[in-house]
Design a protein around this motif. Structure first.
Motif, PDB file in Angstrom:
ATOM      1  N   ASP A 146       0.967  -1.136  -0.100  1.00  0.00           N
ATOM      2  CA  ASP A 146      -0.010  -0.098  -0.221  1.00  0.00           C
ATOM      3  C   ASP A 146       0.794   1.215  -0.106  1.00  0.00           C
ATOM      4  O   ASP A 146       0.536   2.227   0.162  1.00  0.00           O
ATOM      5  N   GLY A 147       2.147   1.125  -0.151  1.00  0.00           N
ATOM      6  CA  GLY A 147       2.938   2.322  -0.230  1.00  0.00           C
ATOM      7  C   GLY A 147       3.720   2.607   1.139  1.00  0.00           C
ATOM      8  O   GLY A 147       4.606   3.450   1.174  1.00  0.00           O
ATOM      9  N   ARG A 148       3.122   2.162   2.278  1.00  0.00           N
ATOM     10  CA  ARG A 148       3.839   2.436   3.518  1.00  0.00           C
ATOM     11  C   ARG A 148       4.860   1.488   3.652  1.00  0.00           C
ATOM     12  O   ARG A 148       5.303   0.672   2.996  1.00  0.00           O
ATOM     13  N   GLN A 149       5.542   1.707   4.858  1.00  0.00           N
ATOM     14  CA  GLN A 149       6.756   0.970   5.181  1.00  0.00           C
ATOM     15  C   GLN A 149       6.460   0.085   6.458  1.00  0.00           C
ATOM     16  O   GLN A 149       5.895   0.660   7.528  1.00  0.00           O
ATOM     17  N   ARG A 150       6.918  -1.135   6.546  1.00  0.00           N
ATOM     18  CA  ARG A 150       7.033  -1.897   7.845  1.00  0.00           C
ATOM     19  C   ARG A 150       8.287  -2.204   8.373  1.00  0.00           C
ATOM     20  O   ARG A 150       9.095  -2.493   7.669  1.00  0.00           O
ATOM     21  N   PRO A 151       8.373  -1.873   9.821  1.00  0.00           N
ATOM     22  CA  PRO A 151       9.695  -1.766  10.373  1.00  0.00           C
ATOM     23  C   PRO A 151      10.106  -3.302  10.824  1.00  0.00           C
ATOM     24  O   PRO A 151       9.150  -4.116  11.132  1.00  0.00           O
ATOM     25  N   LEU A 152      11.087  -3.731  10.446  1.00  0.00           N
ATOM     26  CA  LEU A 152      11.607  -4.844  10.460  1.00  0.00           C
ATOM     27  C   LEU A 152      13.029  -4.857  11.363  1.00  0.00           C
ATOM     28  O   LEU A 152      13.868  -4.138  10.956  1.00  0.00           O
ATOM     29  N   GLY A 153      13.133  -5.777  12.613  1.00  0.00           N
ATOM     30  CA  GLY A 153      14.143  -5.807  13.057  1.00  0.00           C
ATOM     31  C   GLY A 153      15.237  -6.930  12.717  1.00  0.00           C
ATOM     32  O   GLY A 153      14.859  -7.989  12.353  1.00  0.00           O
ATOM     33  N   VAL A 154      16.437  -6.370  12.433  1.00  0.00           N
ATOM     34  CA  VAL A 154      17.703  -7.224  12.341  1.00  0.00           C
ATOM     35  C   VAL A 154      18.313  -7.606  13.258  1.00  0.00           C
ATOM     36  O   VAL A 154      19.013  -6.583  13.915  1.00  0.00           O
TER      37      VAL A 154
END
Length: 501
Positions: A146-154
């Motif tokens: 949808d154009g948004r960004q999902r925060p992902l932890g590395v």
């Protein structure tokens, strides 16, 4: 904490559980399996040991599993020695993805393995004496359809190893506790098991209304205080609880700046899915089971992590359930998204009801990448039609288009093999019955994108469609339905108004 439906009880150490004390609350009965027998290798499945894992590791976890299954109210007091066992750590190491991105320490899986035995021995010693320190999680932003960004932890490689080792141990306990309608991130369960259970539940039960519940920012809204209380219902080993708290409090490194994490569980960590399931197990699953017993009509629920679909029989009861759910979530720091949470009329009578009221076709809902709509068979019977979400389809085609630009000058056979793997992967997931038209459309769009890429790099102008068709037939597989009908899958568990014996 009676409202948590908690399992108060005694202690258990070294994988063996002690009886509950006299002050312990009565133990709830185990969740009953519905529809069909449990899948092989689910809660009772023996974890496959990794390279170098001994029989002692497997038998120790089997003892934990049996103790947890024997008494749902027991608490385990000595678990950490199962985690820092070098055989368990080695199994956890080989269970990680070999090409995963490194954390803030920059250590890759291959680099850690160059001195594997020395590293594991040192890690085991630090865990044993309490000198292990969790590193901050490196946060990256992943674009969403949808154009948004999902925060992902590395997570750092060493933290991944310890988290996976603890996961191997805790799964022996929580796989016994989790209810049958919970499917997300559990051994032996997949998205298609959840999809099929929902399909069968709506068709076999008296469902006329569907609640598509969306929790706003779930992973970021988890309360650390409540999560620790939930864990302590089963885990009395303070060293394990402190280990989990270290990961929760490690903080996040974003754009070179460290920020504390007072709430939430970073997505991407090995232990995060289990913690998220534990949280919703106490906040939603056990509460839903109690609410369902008071319901007048049928109730069907399927939960995949934080994606929840509930089917109910009457509109009045559906609205009452939605109000009660909002109140329940608010008590534990969660909130239903006001725009994404929808209560719609859906089921075998929905088409006739909406037509009679002049509202056209019944509304649809999305779940795990599929749009569910009301349809009919050729004989006129009610059928649930599952088709690829248009948003997912467009996002995947855009991803392929961008990748083809990067592969502009790669040889045709190399690009063909890559596109063939993309089409096969897409068809393996979205190849459900009644979705063949969109599968063929996806393959056709991929061919068209490849033709554009080949035409733009050619000095002779546009690649003729006749030639492109020969190239496509040579390299790209034809699509087909890869998934069985929901009633034909050997593992189905739904949650209706009353158990099916």
């Amino acid at each position: 904490m009676a409202d948590l439906n908690g399992h108060e009880g005694g202690n258990a150490g070294n994988g063996q559980a002690k009886p509950a004390g006299a002050s312990g609350s009565p133990r709830p009965t185990a969740e009953r399996v519905e529809e069909r027998r449990q899948a092989k290798g689910n809660a009772d499945r023996k974890t496959r040991p990794g390279p170098g894992a001994g029989e002692g590791v497997r038998s120790a976890r089997d003892r934990i599993r049996r103790a947890a299954k024997t008494d749902k109210g027991r608490r385990f007091t000595a678990l950490l020695h199962h985690v820092y066992n070098t055989d368990t750590l080695r199994e956890a190491y080989f269970g990680l993805k070999h090409d995963a991105a490194p954390g803030i320490d920059g250590v890759t899986w291959h680099a850690y393995g160059e001195q594997l035995e020395n590293n594991l021995t040192d890690l085991s010693a630090r865990l044993k004496r309490g000198a292990y320190r969790a590193k901050a999680v490196r946060r990256v932003l992943i674009p969403k359809p949808d154009g948004r960004q999902r925060p992902l932890g590395v997570t750092a490689t060493e933290d991944k190893i310890v988290q996976r080792a603890l996961l191997l141990v805790l799964n022996c306990i929580y796989e016994v506790d989790f209810l049958d309608f919970s499917y997300g991130f559990r051994p032996g369960r997949s998205q298609h098991h959840a999809l099929d259970a929902l399909h069968v539940g709506i068709k076999k039960r008296k469902v006329s209304w569907v609640l598509d519940a969306d929790i706003r920012g779930y992973f970021d809204a988890i309360s650390h205080e409540w999560l620790v209380k939930f864990i302590e219902h089963r885990i009395a080993d303070r060293r394990v609880v402190r280990l989990i708290q270290k990961w929760l409090k490690a903080g996040v490194l974003e754009d070179g700046e460290w920020r504390p994490s007072d709430e939430g569980a970073p997505q991407g960590g090995g232990i995060s899915p289990l913690l998220a399931n534990v949280y919703l197990h106490y906040v939603f699953d056990l509460w839903l089971r109690a609410w369902r017993r008071r319901a007048k009509g049928d109730v069907v629920v399927v939960r995949y992590a934080d994606d929840i679909i509930v089917g109910l029989q009457s509109q009045w009861e559906a609205r009452q359930f939605l109000d009660d759910l909002r109140e329940r979530f608010a008590a534990f720091g969660l909130e239903l998204h006001p725009e994404k949470t929808r209560l719609i009329e859906f089921g075998r009578f929905a088409a006739d009801n909406t037509k009679r009221k002049g509202r056209g076709k019944p509304e649809t809902f999305n779940f795990l990448g599929f749009t569910h709509s009301c349809g009919k068979t050729r004989e006129g019977w009610f059928e649930i039609v599952r088709q690829t979400m248009r948003k997912r389809l467009r996002a995947k085609l855009l991803e392929i288009k961008q990748a083809l630009r990067r592969r502009w000058h790669d040889p045709v056979p190399e690009v063909g093999k890559w596109l063939a793997s993309v089409i096969r992967g897409h068809a393996n997931y979205y190849g459900v019955p009644l979705n063949i038209r969109l599968l063929r459309s996806f393959r056709h769009q991929v061919i068209w994108l490849w033709q554009r890429a080949l035409s733009r790099r050619s000095q002779k102008g546009k690649v003729p469609w006749k030639r492109m068709w020969r190239i496509a037939c040579r390299w790209l597989p034809r699509v087909r339905i890869t998934q069985p009908w929901p009633t034909e899958r050997p593992f189905l568990q739904t949650y209706g108004r009353s158990p099916v014996q």
